[in-house]
Scaffold this active site. Structure first.
Site, PDB file in Angstrom:
ATOM      1  N   TYR A  83     -84.199 -16.912-118.888  1.00  0.00           N
ATOM      2  CA  TYR A  83     -83.724 -15.533-118.795  1.00  0.00           C
ATOM      3  C   TYR A  83     -83.157 -15.015-120.124  1.00  0.00           C
ATOM      4  O   TYR A  83     -83.702 -14.088-120.732  1.00  0.00           O
ATOM      5  CB  TYR A  83     -82.673 -15.459-117.687  1.00  0.00           C
ATOM      6  CG  TYR A  83     -82.002 -14.120-117.500  1.00  0.00           C
ATOM      7  CD1 TYR A  83     -82.722 -12.925-117.629  1.00  0.00           C
ATOM      8  CD2 TYR A  83     -80.658 -14.045-117.181  1.00  0.00           C
ATOM      9  CE1 TYR A  83     -82.111 -11.698-117.439  1.00  0.00           C
ATOM     10  CE2 TYR A  83     -80.028 -12.827-116.983  1.00  0.00           C
ATOM     11  CZ  TYR A  83     -80.756 -11.652-117.114  1.00  0.00           C
ATOM     12  OH  TYR A  83     -80.138 -10.444-116.929  1.00  0.00           O
ATOM     13  N   PHE A  98     -80.153 -22.921-125.691  1.00  0.00           N
ATOM     14  CA  PHE A  98     -79.889 -22.402-124.349  1.00  0.00           C
ATOM     15  C   PHE A  98     -80.087 -23.462-123.272  1.00  0.00           C
ATOM     16  O   PHE A  98     -79.465 -23.386-122.213  1.00  0.00           O
ATOM     17  CB  PHE A  98     -80.858 -21.250-124.018  1.00  0.00           C
ATOM     18  CG  PHE A  98     -80.642 -19.998-124.807  1.00  0.00           C
ATOM     19  CD1 PHE A  98     -79.570 -19.176-124.561  1.00  0.00           C
ATOM     20  CD2 PHE A  98     -81.549 -19.627-125.795  1.00  0.00           C
ATOM     21  CE1 PHE A  98     -79.389 -18.010-125.273  1.00  0.00           C
ATOM     22  CE2 PHE A  98     -81.375 -18.460-126.517  1.00  0.00           C
ATOM     23  CZ  PHE A  98     -80.282 -17.648-126.255  1.00  0.00           C
ATOM     24  N   LYS A 150     -77.282 -24.393-115.064  1.00  0.00           N
ATOM     25  CA  LYS A 150     -76.280 -23.362-115.294  1.00  0.00           C
ATOM     26  C   LYS A 150     -75.667 -22.713-114.054  1.00  0.00           C
ATOM     27  O   LYS A 150     -75.094 -21.625-114.154  1.00  0.00           O
ATOM     28  CB  LYS A 150     -76.890 -22.255-116.157  1.00  0.00           C
ATOM     29  CG  LYS A 150     -78.140 -21.618-115.560  1.00  0.00           C
ATOM     30  CD  LYS A 150     -78.711 -20.556-116.478  1.00  0.00           C
ATOM     31  CE  LYS A 150     -79.997 -19.958-115.963  1.00  0.00           C
ATOM     32  NZ  LYS A 150     -79.934 -19.395-114.616  1.00  0.00           N
ATOM     33  N   SER A 162     -69.983 -20.448-122.425  1.00  0.00           N
ATOM     34  CA  SER A 162     -69.744 -19.625-121.243  1.00  0.00           C
ATOM     35  C   SER A 162     -68.262 -19.338-121.069  1.00  0.00           C
ATOM     36  O   SER A 162     -67.406 -20.137-121.475  1.00  0.00           O
ATOM     37  CB  SER A 162     -70.269 -20.377-120.014  1.00  0.00           C
ATOM     38  OG  SER A 162     -69.788 -19.811-118.828  1.00  0.00           O
ATOM     39  N   THR A 216     -66.834 -19.683-118.475  1.00  0.00           N
ATOM     40  CA  THR A 216     -66.303 -20.663-117.528  1.00  0.00           C
ATOM     41  C   THR A 216     -65.355 -21.650-118.208  1.00  0.00           C
ATOM     42  O   THR A 216     -64.581 -22.317-117.525  1.00  0.00           O
ATOM     43  CB  THR A 216     -67.434 -21.451-116.835  1.00  0.00           C
ATOM     44  OG1 THR A 216     -68.252 -22.064-117.824  1.00  0.00           O
ATOM     45  CG2 THR A 216     -68.273 -20.550-115.956  1.00  0.00           C
ATOM     46  N   TYR A 240     -70.088 -27.563-114.055  1.00  0.00           N
ATOM     47  CA  TYR A 240     -70.794 -26.737-115.048  1.00  0.00           C
ATOM     48  C   TYR A 240     -69.835 -26.307-116.150  1.00  0.00           C
ATOM     49  O   TYR A 240     -70.138 -26.450-117.346  1.00  0.00           O
ATOM     50  CB  TYR A 240     -71.409 -25.507-114.368  1.00  0.00           C
ATOM     51  CG  TYR A 240     -71.871 -24.460-115.361  1.00  0.00           C
ATOM     52  CD1 TYR A 240     -72.954 -24.704-116.195  1.00  0.00           C
ATOM     53  CD2 TYR A 240     -71.217 -23.231-115.472  1.00  0.00           C
ATOM     54  CE1 TYR A 240     -73.383 -23.754-117.111  1.00  0.00           C
ATOM     55  CE2 TYR A 240     -71.631 -22.279-116.382  1.00  0.00           C
ATOM     56  CZ  TYR A 240     -72.708 -22.540-117.207  1.00  0.00           C
ATOM     57  OH  TYR A 240     -73.113 -21.604-118.114  1.00  0.00           O
ATOM     58  N   LYS A 273     -69.710 -27.223-120.385  1.00  0.00           N
ATOM     59  CA  LYS A 273     -69.609 -26.262-121.485  1.00  0.00           C
ATOM     60  C   LYS A 273     -68.390 -26.567-122.359  1.00  0.00           C
ATOM     61  O   LYS A 273     -68.455 -26.515-123.591  1.00  0.00           O
ATOM     62  CB  LYS A 273     -69.548 -24.825-120.949  1.00  0.00           C
ATOM     63  CG  LYS A 273     -70.855 -24.351-120.341  1.00  0.00           C
ATOM     64  CD  LYS A 273     -72.009 -24.366-121.347  1.00  0.00           C
ATOM     65  CE  LYS A 273     -73.286 -23.796-120.800  1.00  0.00           C
ATOM     66  NZ  LYS A 273     -74.419 -23.890-121.733  1.00  0.00           N
ATOM     67  N   LEU A 311     -75.343 -12.665-108.770  1.00  0.00           N
ATOM     68  CA  LEU A 311     -75.224 -11.520-107.873  1.00  0.00           C
ATOM     69  C   LEU A 311     -76.400 -10.547-107.955  1.00  0.00           C
ATOM     70  O   LEU A 311     -76.998 -10.198-106.932  1.00  0.00           O
ATOM     71  CB  LEU A 311     -73.913 -10.777-108.159  1.00  0.00           C
ATOM     72  CG  LEU A 311     -73.694  -9.486-107.368  1.00  0.00           C
ATOM     73  CD1 LEU A 311     -73.633  -9.759-105.870  1.00  0.00           C
ATOM     74  CD2 LEU A 311     -72.418  -8.787-107.851  1.00  0.00           C
ATOM     75  N   THR A 318     -74.747 -11.953 -99.003  1.00  0.00           N
ATOM     76  CA  THR A 318     -73.422 -12.437 -98.614  1.00  0.00           C
ATOM     77  C   THR A 318     -72.453 -12.232 -99.764  1.00  0.00           C
ATOM     78  O   THR A 318     -72.713 -12.674-100.888  1.00  0.00           O
ATOM     79  CB  THR A 318     -73.452 -13.934 -98.244  1.00  0.00           C
ATOM     80  OG1 THR A 318     -74.348 -14.125 -97.142  1.00  0.00           O
ATOM     81  CG2 THR A 318     -72.065 -14.422 -97.859  1.00  0.00           C
ATOM     82  N   PHE A 341     -69.089 -13.351-101.176  1.00  0.00           N
ATOM     83  CA  PHE A 341     -68.247 -14.531-100.967  1.00  0.00           C
ATOM     84  C   PHE A 341     -66.779 -14.184-101.173  1.00  0.00           C
ATOM     85  O   PHE A 341     -66.281 -14.168-102.296  1.00  0.00           O
ATOM     86  CB  PHE A 341     -68.684 -15.658-101.912  1.00  0.00           C
ATOM     87  CG  PHE A 341     -70.084 -16.136-101.650  1.00  0.00           C
ATOM     88  CD1 PHE A 341     -70.376 -16.904-100.531  1.00  0.00           C
ATOM     89  CD2 PHE A 341     -71.118 -15.797-102.510  1.00  0.00           C
ATOM     90  CE1 PHE A 341     -71.671 -17.344-100.286  1.00  0.00           C
ATOM     91  CE2 PHE A 341     -72.423 -16.228-102.278  1.00  0.00           C
ATOM     92  CZ  PHE A 341     -72.695 -17.000-101.156  1.00  0.00           C
ATOM     93  N   ASP A 392     -65.495 -20.526-107.612  1.00  0.00           N
ATOM     94  CA  ASP A 392     -65.337 -19.122-107.999  1.00  0.00           C
ATOM     95  C   ASP A 392     -63.873 -18.809-108.314  1.00  0.00           C
ATOM     96  O   ASP A 392     -62.965 -19.326-107.669  1.00  0.00           O
ATOM     97  CB  ASP A 392     -65.813 -18.190-106.881  1.00  0.00           C
ATOM     98  CG  ASP A 392     -67.307 -17.963-106.889  1.00  0.00           C
ATOM     99  OD1 ASP A 392     -67.947 -18.356-107.882  1.00  0.00           O
ATOM    100  OD2 ASP A 392     -67.836 -17.396-105.920  1.00  0.00           O
TER     101      ASP A 392
END
Length: 344
Positions: A16, A85, A89, A129, A131, A153, A157, A204, A220, A222, A300
């Site tokens: 992507y 990359f 992920k 990221s 994250t 994940y 990173k 999403l 959904t 979350f 999340d």
């Protein structure tokens, strides 16, 4: 900088973000060389890239850990820079399959750093990221915000960044740039490359577009009880075309003799909630989305968006495209890919 004939190795270049970066590199006069084993991407992306760029794309179907074959690539082309990359992920998947994430994400990075050292590659741009900030206590986050992780994940990173920091101390010829980017969305203006998840989407916007296209019965959401204005998670959604341009900007400044590695947040500096994304999609497309609320998802966090002062100033880069442009282009791409797969 004279970029003509500068060969840039792009691992995961059919994916992507990688595919959009290949377009940005060609537009700036570079010659990208894609390394991809197509485990998370489709081979026909190469043909689509050739149509977009009106160029022949150099690519090799090879895994990053296959250093024997990759040495042949490095011997064949004078590689000036690497944009790395290639990695698994998905936060949720990493909670279920941590060992797979450790094996692929660490193994591929080690291989590429070994090759960078052996072939004296000057620039190394790493796909990190947001994250790495875990569940931040203060928003927006800047590059000095505490670093942690909330998932395997995120752990890969964070540790990969530390591996690169240690590596460049021993091999200072390689100038590294770590890009901590936020939530990529959108598609190329041609509508022919975009986020094309294999199976059920983890992110999403492709889930929204697949639901609108009838591929998914419903979306959904979350969690609806987060401490946010509408109860849903907030993220910094950055258009993938802007993000691709940030990688080129990083490549062009990573030959500096200053701090090594350099670290940048790449985002918009603005947070958008899940419900806001859904409502924006409905408004832009005129399509009503069936959705329901589900339990919170492991890994999340409530909210995160970027302080972009450093990247704006030092890379002379800023995000230009809007959420609306990202949603519109993603919907165009979704319709394109449905037709393409139908014909196949």
């Amino acid at each position: 900088m004279n970029t003509e004939k500068k060969h840039i190795l792009v691992t995961g270049g059919a994916g992507y973000i990688g595919s959009h970066t290949v377009v940005a590199l060609i537009e700036k006069g570079y010659t990208p060389i894609i390394i991809d084993d197509f485990r998370n991407s489709n081979k026909d992306v190469i043909l689509r890239l050739e149509k977009i760029t009106n160029s022949e794309i150099i690519y090799f179907n090879v895994a990053c850990q296959d250093t024997f074959r990759l040495k042949g690539v490095f011997s064949q082309f004078p590689i000036e820079g690497i944009i790395h990359f290639a990695a698994d992920k998905a936060v949720g998947e990493s909670m279920e399959k941590p060992l797979m994430y450790f094996d692929n994400n660490f193994g591929s990075l080690i291989s590429m750093l070994e090759l960078a050292k052996e072939f004296e590659v000057k620039s190394f741009v790493f796909s990190s990221s947001c994250t790495v900030y875990g569940d931040p206590k203060q928003i927006p986050v800047n590059e000095q915000s505490p670093v942690s992780y909330n998932s395997p994940y995120g752990f890969t990173k964070k540790v990969s960044e530390e591996m690169i920091e240690q590596f460049v101390k021993s091999c200072p010829i390689v100038k590294a740039t770590l890009l901590r980017y936020f939530n990529p969305v959108g598609a190329h203006e041609s509508g022919t490359i975009g986020e094309e998840p294999d199976g059920k989407p983890n992110n999403l916007l492709p889930f929204i577009t697949q639901t609108a296209a009838g591929v998914r019965d419903e979306l959904t959401v979350f969690g609806k009880d987060y401490d946010t204005p509408d109860g849903t998670c907030i993220r910094d959604y950055i258009h993938v075309v802007d993000l691709a341009e940030a990688h080129v900007a990083a490549l062009e400044m990573s030959d500096s003799n200053e701090v090594n590695p350099k670290v940048f947040n790449v985002g918009t500096g603005k947070g958008t909630s899940v419900l806001e994304m859904i409502k924006a999609f409905e408004k832009i497309t005129g399509k009503e989305l069936p959705y329901k609320f589900g339990p919170r998802r492991d890994g999340d966090i409530k909210e995160i968006f970027a302080n972009t002062d450093k990247v704006n100033k030092e890379l002379k880069w800023t995000s230009r495209k809007t959420i609306e442009e990202a949603i519109s282009s993603s919907w165009t791409f979704e319709q394109y890919i449905r037709e393409l797969r139908k014909e196949a």
